[in-house]
Design an enzyme around this catalytic site. Sequence first.
Site, PDB file in Angstrom:
ATOM      1  N   GLY A 223       2.040   2.277  10.728  1.00  0.00           N
ATOM      2  CA  GLY A 223       2.937   3.633  10.234  1.00  0.00           C
ATOM      3  C   GLY A 223       3.705   3.876  11.870  1.00  0.00           C
ATOM      4  O   GLY A 223       4.440   4.901  11.748  1.00  0.00           O
TER       5      GLY A 223
ATOM      6  N   SER B  82       3.041  -2.202  10.288  1.00  0.00           N
ATOM      7  CA  SER B  82       4.556  -2.130  10.563  1.00  0.00           C
ATOM      8  C   SER B  82       5.190  -3.528  10.289  1.00  0.00           C
ATOM      9  O   SER B  82       5.989  -3.869  10.760  1.00  0.00           O
ATOM     10  CB  SER B  82       4.901  -1.827  11.855  1.00  0.00           C
ATOM     11  OG  SER B  82       4.225  -0.244  12.124  1.00  0.00           O
TER      12      SER B  82
ATOM     13  N   HIS C   7      -9.728   1.452   4.712  1.00  0.00           N
ATOM     14  CA  HIS C   7      -8.368   1.511   5.220  1.00  0.00           C
ATOM     15  C   HIS C   7      -8.609   2.569   6.637  1.00  0.00           C
ATOM     16  O   HIS C   7      -9.310   3.462   6.283  1.00  0.00           O
ATOM     17  CB  HIS C   7      -7.342   2.084   4.359  1.00  0.00           C
ATOM     18  CG  HIS C   7      -5.900   2.167   4.934  1.00  0.00           C
ATOM     19  ND1 HIS C   7      -5.330   2.992   5.901  1.00  0.00           N
ATOM     20  CD2 HIS C   7      -4.947   1.231   4.912  1.00  0.00           C
ATOM     21  CE1 HIS C   7      -4.127   2.768   6.316  1.00  0.00           C
ATOM     22  NE2 HIS C   7      -4.016   1.755   5.641  1.00  0.00           N
TER      23      HIS C   7
ATOM     24  N   GLY D  94       2.556  -1.075   4.251  1.00  0.00           N
ATOM     25  CA  GLY D  94       2.932   0.076   3.991  1.00  0.00           C
ATOM     26  C   GLY D  94       4.210   0.604   3.787  1.00  0.00           C
ATOM     27  O   GLY D  94       4.670   0.601   2.454  1.00  0.00           O
ATOM     28  N   GLY D  95       4.772   1.161   4.658  1.00  0.00           N
ATOM     29  CA  GLY D  95       5.881   1.821   4.543  1.00  0.00           C
ATOM     30  C   GLY D  95       7.139   1.073   4.054  1.00  0.00           C
ATOM     31  O   GLY D  95       7.783   1.321   3.034  1.00  0.00           O
TER      32      GLY D  95
ATOM     33  N   ASN E 194       0.738  -1.054   0.161  1.00  0.00           N
ATOM     34  CA  ASN E 194       0.160   0.224   0.225  1.00  0.00           C
ATOM     35  C   ASN E 194       0.766   1.240   0.043  1.00  0.00           C
ATOM     36  O   ASN E 194       1.600   1.605   1.079  1.00  0.00           O
ATOM     37  CB  ASN E 194      -1.015   0.120   1.279  1.00  0.00           C
ATOM     38  CG  ASN E 194      -1.756   1.396   1.459  1.00  0.00           C
ATOM     39  OD1 ASN E 194      -1.713   2.197   0.355  1.00  0.00           O
ATOM     40  ND2 ASN E 194      -2.240   1.641   2.653  1.00  0.00           N
ATOM     41  N   TRP E 195       1.123   1.762  -1.125  1.00  0.00           N
ATOM     42  CA  TRP E 195       2.011   2.882  -1.189  1.00  0.00           C
ATOM     43  C   TRP E 195       1.459   4.264  -0.485  1.00  0.00           C
ATOM     44  O   TRP E 195       2.064   5.027  -0.370  1.00  0.00           O
ATOM     45  CB  TRP E 195       2.121   3.170  -2.755  1.00  0.00           C
ATOM     46  CG  TRP E 195       3.192   2.267  -3.533  1.00  0.00           C
ATOM     47  CD1 TRP E 195       3.639   0.840  -2.882  1.00  0.00           C
ATOM     48  CD2 TRP E 195       3.747   2.563  -4.846  1.00  0.00           C
ATOM     49  NE1 TRP E 195       4.325   0.475  -3.989  1.00  0.00           N
ATOM     50  CE2 TRP E 195       4.102   1.169  -5.277  1.00  0.00           C
ATOM     51  CE3 TRP E 195       3.426   3.406  -5.844  1.00  0.00           C
ATOM     52  CZ2 TRP E 195       4.990   1.135  -6.477  1.00  0.00           C
ATOM     53  CZ3 TRP E 195       3.716   3.072  -7.061  1.00  0.00           C
ATOM     54  CH2 TRP E 195       4.685   2.089  -7.355  1.00  0.00           C
ATOM     55  N   LYS E 196       0.186   4.315  -0.350  1.00  0.00           N
ATOM     56  CA  LYS E 196      -0.452   5.300   0.291  1.00  0.00           C
ATOM     57  C   LYS E 196      -0.137   6.596  -0.978  1.00  0.00           C
ATOM     58  O   LYS E 196      -0.024   6.517  -1.965  1.00  0.00           O
ATOM     59  CB  LYS E 196       0.013   5.854   1.686  1.00  0.00           C
ATOM     60  CG  LYS E 196       0.076   4.349   2.765  1.00  0.00           C
ATOM     61  CD  LYS E 196       0.274   4.890   3.965  1.00  0.00           C
ATOM     62  CE  LYS E 196       0.265   3.441   5.007  1.00  0.00           C
ATOM     63  NZ  LYS E 196      -0.115   3.859   6.258  1.00  0.00           N
TER      64      LYS E 196
ATOM     65  N   GLU F  30      -6.868   4.654   7.735  1.00  0.00           N
ATOM     66  CA  GLU F  30      -6.690   6.410   7.415  1.00  0.00           C
ATOM     67  C   GLU F  30      -8.012   6.948   6.606  1.00  0.00           C
ATOM     68  O   GLU F  30      -8.376   8.255   6.860  1.00  0.00           O
ATOM     69  CB  GLU F  30      -5.510   6.460   6.635  1.00  0.00           C
ATOM     70  CG  GLU F  30      -4.427   6.184   7.521  1.00  0.00           C
ATOM     71  CD  GLU F  30      -3.089   5.657   6.511  1.00  0.00           C
ATOM     72  OE1 GLU F  30      -2.987   5.959   5.238  1.00  0.00           O
ATOM     73  OE2 GLU F  30      -2.293   5.235   7.128  1.00  0.00           O
TER      74      GLU F  30
ATOM     75  N   GLU G 285      -5.858  -4.870  10.543  1.00  0.00           N
ATOM     76  CA  GLU G 285      -4.772  -3.728  10.430  1.00  0.00           C
ATOM     77  C   GLU G 285      -5.055  -3.222  11.871  1.00  0.00           C
ATOM     78  O   GLU G 285      -5.876  -2.182  11.946  1.00  0.00           O
ATOM     79  CB  GLU G 285      -4.939  -2.775   9.448  1.00  0.00           C
ATOM     80  CG  GLU G 285      -4.570  -3.418   8.245  1.00  0.00           C
ATOM     81  CD  GLU G 285      -3.760  -2.504   6.997  1.00  0.00           C
ATOM     82  OE1 GLU G 285      -2.723  -2.678   6.697  1.00  0.00           O
ATOM     83  OE2 GLU G 285      -4.396  -1.265   6.967  1.00  0.00           O
TER      84      GLU G 285
HETATM   85  C1  PEP Z   1      -0.909   0.016   5.934  1.00  0.00           C
HETATM   86  O1  PEP Z   1      -1.035   1.408   5.600  1.00  0.00           O
HETATM   87  O2  PEP Z   1      -1.768  -0.359   5.488  1.00  0.00           O
HETATM   88  C2  PEP Z   1       0.194  -0.200   6.517  1.00  0.00           C
HETATM   89  C3  PEP Z   1       0.179  -1.541   6.864  1.00  0.00           C
HETATM   90  O3  PEP Z   1       1.186   0.526   6.857  1.00  0.00           O
HETATM   91  P1  PEP Z   1       2.668   0.232   7.540  1.00  0.00           P
HETATM   92  O4  PEP Z   1       3.118  -0.816   7.172  1.00  0.00           O
HETATM   93  O5  PEP Z   1       3.539   1.461   7.111  1.00  0.00           O
HETATM   94  O6  PEP Z   1       2.377   0.167   8.954  1.00  0.00           O
END
Ligand code: PEP
Length: 248
Positions: free
Chosen positions: A172, A210, A95, A231-232, A10-12, A97, A166
Amino acid sequence: MVKKQLIAGNWKMNGSLAANQALLDAVRAGPGSPRCAVAVCVPAPYLAQASEMLSGSAISWGAQDVSAHDAGAYTGEVSAAMLKDFGVRYAIVGHSERRRDHGETDDLVAAKAKCALELGITPIVCVGETLAERDAGQTQAVVMRQLAAVIAANGPRVGDIVVAYEPVWAIGTGKTATPGQAQQVHAVLRAQLSVASDRAAQIAIVYGGSMNAGNAAELLAQPDIDGGLIGGASLSAPDFLKIIAAAL
Ligand code: PEP
């Protein structure tokens, strides 16, 4: 049928034409024939680029949201049919966010999942509790409520969704659910799905929060963890490739 794990990035709201090209070149060159399914969920303006660069590769591409409407006066929204025009395989819905920043409700998320399913796009339905909800002992109730809305709107078609657990406090933040904590919630979700679908065992329930090259193997080894939403770490080709290599 042996279920493949799914590793989805997930590049966001990150990327540029140049940065995406470098990242996708490196990811495409990496895994050869991965054991797992692999996807990247990119910002909508870059779907054409993802389609161009990933067609014919082992990597699918997806969107980070989809409208709950088919067409019309919904400024800024992108319909499932439009995503389909760009060969999208997955669409993240719900999501945290978007639930937090755009007030998305359980019912709206369920309607988005329905629109995706109707066009043959696999919705990656995100569920997860905040830290306050976990501390109040509400984790199970929250994730079951979020998933129940999707089941109610989609019936047996939930057999075609992906669920992403999640925990909001892990996204994040560098804090990851322990494999035991994640497995416990995944088992609850699996049991809930099994009431709605006779294909519950085949539904991928992936973990996100994470996940990184260092912790992926232990999380992915849990019996009800069928992959990761990353994500990251999906913005770094070496890290993303290490997670792909850790998948079963
Ligand atoms: C996400 O945004 O779906 C996510 C899991 O982010 P991160 O891996 O950065 O926690």
